[in-house]
Structures are given as structure tokens and as C-alpha cells.
Design an enzyme around this catalytic site. Structure first.
Site, PDB file in Angstrom:
ATOM      1  N   HIS A  14      40.020  31.992  34.916  1.00 34.21           N
ATOM      2  CA  HIS A  14      38.659  32.531  34.905  1.00 34.21           C
ATOM      3  C   HIS A  14      38.698  34.059  34.763  1.00 34.21           C
ATOM      4  O   HIS A  14      39.770  34.675  34.749  1.00 34.21           O
ATOM      5  CB  HIS A  14      37.904  32.110  36.162  1.00 34.21           C
ATOM      6  N   ALA A  15      37.540  34.675  34.672  1.00 34.54           N
ATOM      7  CA  ALA A  15      37.427  36.109  34.381  1.00 34.54           C
ATOM      8  C   ALA A  15      38.157  36.988  35.393  1.00 34.54           C
ATOM      9  O   ALA A  15      38.873  37.916  35.018  1.00 34.54           O
ATOM     10  CB  ALA A  15      35.957  36.511  34.296  1.00 34.54           C
TER      11      ALA A  15
END
Length: 81
Positions: A14-15
Site C-alpha cells: 500500500h501507499a
């Protein structure tokens, strides 16, 4: 130097995790790439990492070249593996 690592984060790559990976990759004198499903991207580019969309439990290949390759791989493995 290459190492296969399983993504353990519950949300995959994820980011926030990608951001930390970019940070590690830029701290060392090393060129780092991440490969998933035969697509290889520069680990210093958050957009490239996010484009891989690696889910939890999948294997990625970490490829590092340079004088700090071992250090970078060890730190990245602790982060995502």
C-alpha cells in the site's frame, strides 16, 4: 543481488509501505528494483511501486545493485517481509 520476499502487510504493498520502501532505497548507494508478475520497477519511484498492486501473501523479487546492496535488501526485507 536478488532476494524473493513475501509481502506480509495485511493491505499488501500500500501507499505508506511503498513510501517507506522508497525512503530506504534512496538512503543507500544502491539501485533497487522490485519485480512482480514479470514487471520490474524502480523502487525509488512510489508511483511505479503502487502500479504493481501487490496483494498480501504474494512474492516479489527484490533486485539490488551497488555497494550497499546487502544493507538495503536486509532493511527492505524487515519492512515488507
Amino acid at each position: 543481488m536478488e532476494k524473493t520476499i513475501t509481502i506480509k502487510s495485511t493491505e499488501g504493498l500500500h501507499a505508506q509501505l511503498a513510501n517507506k520502501l522508497v525512503y530506504i532505497s534512496t538512503r543507500y548507494d544502491v539501485e533497487v528494483r522490485l519485480e512482480y508478475k514479470n514487471v520490474t520497477v524502480d523502487a525509488k519511484s512510489i508511483l511505479s511501486l503502487m502500479s504493481l498492486a501487490v496483494p498480501k501473501g504474494r512474492n516479489v523479487k527484490l533486485i539490488a545493485e551497488g555497494k550497499d546492496a546487502q544493507k538495503a535488501i536486509e532493511e527492505i526485507e524487515k519492512l515488507i517481509g
